[in-house]
Design an enzyme around this catalytic site. Structure first.
Site, PDB file in Angstrom:
ATOM      1  N   LEU A   8       0.843  -1.195   0.000  1.00  0.00           N
ATOM      2  CA  LEU A   8       0.000   0.000   0.000  1.00  0.00           C
ATOM      3  C   LEU A   8       0.883   1.251   0.000  1.00  0.00           C
ATOM      4  CD1 LEU A   8      -2.734  -1.098   2.572  1.00  0.00           C
ATOM      5  CD2 LEU A   8      -2.560  -1.582   0.133  1.00  0.00           C
ATOM      6  N   ALA A  28      -0.315   4.483  -1.622  1.00  0.00           N
ATOM      7  CA  ALA A  28      -1.129   5.479  -2.326  1.00  0.00           C
ATOM      8  C   ALA A  28      -1.260   6.795  -1.575  1.00  0.00           C
ATOM      9  CB  ALA A  28      -2.523   4.914  -2.603  1.00  0.00           C
ATOM     10  N   GLY A  29      -0.907   6.805  -0.293  1.00  0.00           N
ATOM     11  CA  GLY A  29      -1.208   7.971   0.525  1.00  0.00           C
ATOM     12  C   GLY A  29      -0.260   9.139   0.327  1.00  0.00           C
ATOM     13  N   GLN A  37      -5.518   3.792  -6.595  1.00  0.00           N
ATOM     14  CA  GLN A  37      -6.548   4.186  -5.637  1.00  0.00           C
ATOM     15  C   GLN A  37      -6.705   5.703  -5.748  1.00  0.00           C
ATOM     16  OE1 GLN A  37      -5.617   3.814  -1.448  1.00  0.00           O
ATOM     17  NE2 GLN A  37      -7.759   3.494  -0.877  1.00  0.00           N
ATOM     18  N   GLY A  73      -9.708   4.004   2.786  1.00  0.00           N
ATOM     19  CA  GLY A  73      -9.500   2.947   3.758  1.00  0.00           C
ATOM     20  C   GLY A  73      -8.664   1.804   3.221  1.00  0.00           C
ATOM     21  N   HIS A  80      28.003  27.159   4.034  1.00  0.00           N
ATOM     22  CA  HIS A  80      29.150  27.403   4.902  1.00  0.00           C
ATOM     23  C   HIS A  80      28.727  28.049   6.220  1.00  0.00           C
ATOM     24  CE1 HIS A  80      28.795  30.433   1.666  1.00  0.00           C
ATOM     25  NE2 HIS A  80      28.963  31.339   2.621  1.00  0.00           N
ATOM     26  N   GLY A  90      -5.078  -1.549  17.837  1.00  0.00           N
ATOM     27  CA  GLY A  90      -5.985  -2.680  17.865  1.00  0.00           C
ATOM     28  C   GLY A  90      -5.313  -3.821  18.604  1.00  0.00           C
TER      29      GLY A  90
END
Length: 393
Positions: A6, A8-9, A78, A83, A308, A135
């Site tokens: 993944l 795509a973000g 995507q 999601g 510099h 989670g």
């Protein structure tokens, strides 16, 4: 085994570094962030990479091409980031067997990905210090039976690290309902996999999500330490290279330079004379570190100039940035508290005692500019000579 990666973000929390570059393509040591994950999948034995692309997709396609390290590459687009299940569903037409899902903005230790791929239907797990932020896995012995999102009082610190291997049937289970967050979640697909299969978990030895600029610093600190010393560029006899320093072919190190690894000097970069580079530092392609400059624990992206008499510490400088002579980055608060940075309009603790600035592509500072810890300069921003900058610009 196919691997859906993944990528795509945009990475809005990583702004301004992602103003013209997708987050998965930000540099981590000698390659883009998502290339580390692609390499892990290849080393684990994947037969095909399917990259889900979206924001600045051409940058990803140009890097990986139609074949990457001998493995065929396909692409799925995507257009809207709706999601994780939605992202995987865009790859539906390419899937024809069991498949892995890996995240292009995560870093995993290689051995654990190999174990995941060998185990069959499975999910990665990690021992988190604050499991209520993740989670949390519900387990029955070695079997995963569910995931409880962000429980107030978790019974274990074993959390889902996202990466998983799914059976071929899961290809037809990706059309899930929208969640309360308005997204199509891969966790809903996993719930069905848990119900119909014995799903094991592979505990990661090391894992990190790279979502904010200071995490990009940490990612480079991790991966730069894995490089072995190699000097192929033009290095003066009067330069002093200490420890794991990599100087790529086409780079030049002038007299009087001291470099203390882990440091990677990419092709076309020019350092010195009399510069001091230390800590976990990446000097990007065609970058310039000039006379008497000190760079410490920083990411300096391609074609950026610190010409510099400047100091840059614990900072991230985007592409084509130019620091005027004598620009100084402050990287420590006087009260010794963690430095804060604005992310999507809110002040957030970086958790880092030492942290400098984040500078977008094309920004320029006037001579003798002073930049306070946690300051963000947007792409194309300018400062005046002798200016003290204490707020984002």
């Amino acid at each position: 085994m196919q691997t859906v990666l993944l990528a795509a973000g945009e990475g809005t929390r990583m702004r301004p570094l992602t103003a013209g570059l997708p987050k998965p393509m930000l540099p981590v040591a000698d390659r883009p962030l998502c290339a580390h994950t692609a390499d892990a999948a290849i080393e684990a034995g994947t037969d095909e990479l399917i990259l889900v692309v979206g924001y600045e997709a051409d940058v990803v396609r140009e890097y990986f091409g139609e074949e990457y390290r001998g493995v065929p590459v396909k692409y799925a687009t995507q257009d809207e980031q709706l999601g994780t299940a939605h992202a995987v569903r865009t790859a539906h037409e390419h899937l024809d067997g069991r498949f892995a899902v890996l995240y292009g903005d995560d870093l995993y230790d290689q051995a654990s990905i190999e174990a995941l791929f060998a185990a069959g239907p499975g999910i990665t797990a990690y021992r988190a210090e604050n499991p209520s932020n993740y989670g949390v896995l519900d387990t029955d012995g070695d079997r995963v039976v569910g995931v409880t999102e962000k429980p107030a009082s978790p019974e274990t610190n074993l959390v889902s690290a996202g990466a998983c291997v799914l059976p071929s049937e899961a290809r037809e289970w990706l059309d899930v309902e929208q969640s309360e967050r308005g997204e199509y979640e891969l966790t809903d697909v996993l719930d069905r996999v848990f119900a119909e299969y014995e799903v094991s978990y592979t505990e990661l030895d090391r894992w990190m999500g790279v979502g904010r600029p200071w995490e990009l610093l940490e990612a480079n600190e991790w991966k730069l330490t894995e490089l072995d010393r190699e000097v192929r560029g033009d290095v003066s006899d009067d330069a002093d290279l200490r420890g794991p320093v990599v100087v790529e072919e086409g780079a030049a190190i002038e007299p009087g330079v001291v470099i203390e690894g882990p440091v990677l000097v990419r092709s076309g970069a020019h350092v010195g004379p009399n510069a001091y580079v230390r800590g976990a530092t990446l000097l990007g392609e065609d970058s310039e570190v000039g006379h008497a400059v000190e760079i410490k624990n920083s990411v300096i992206m391609r074609e950026t100039n610190v010409p510099h008499l400047s100091y840059v510490g614990d900072s991230l400088l985007g592409r084509d940035v130019n620091f005027g002579a004598g620009t100084t980055v402050a990287n420590l608060r006087h009260d010794d508290e963690p430095v804060e940075q604005t992310v999507k309009g809110e002040r957030v603790s970086t958790g880092r005692r030492k942290y400098g600035v984040v500078v977008g592509d094309g920004a320029k500072t006037g001579i003798e500019t002073s930049l306070s810890p946690g300051v963000v300069l947007s792409p194309g921003a300018r400062t005046e000579p002798n200016e003290w900058v204490s707020r984002d610009r």
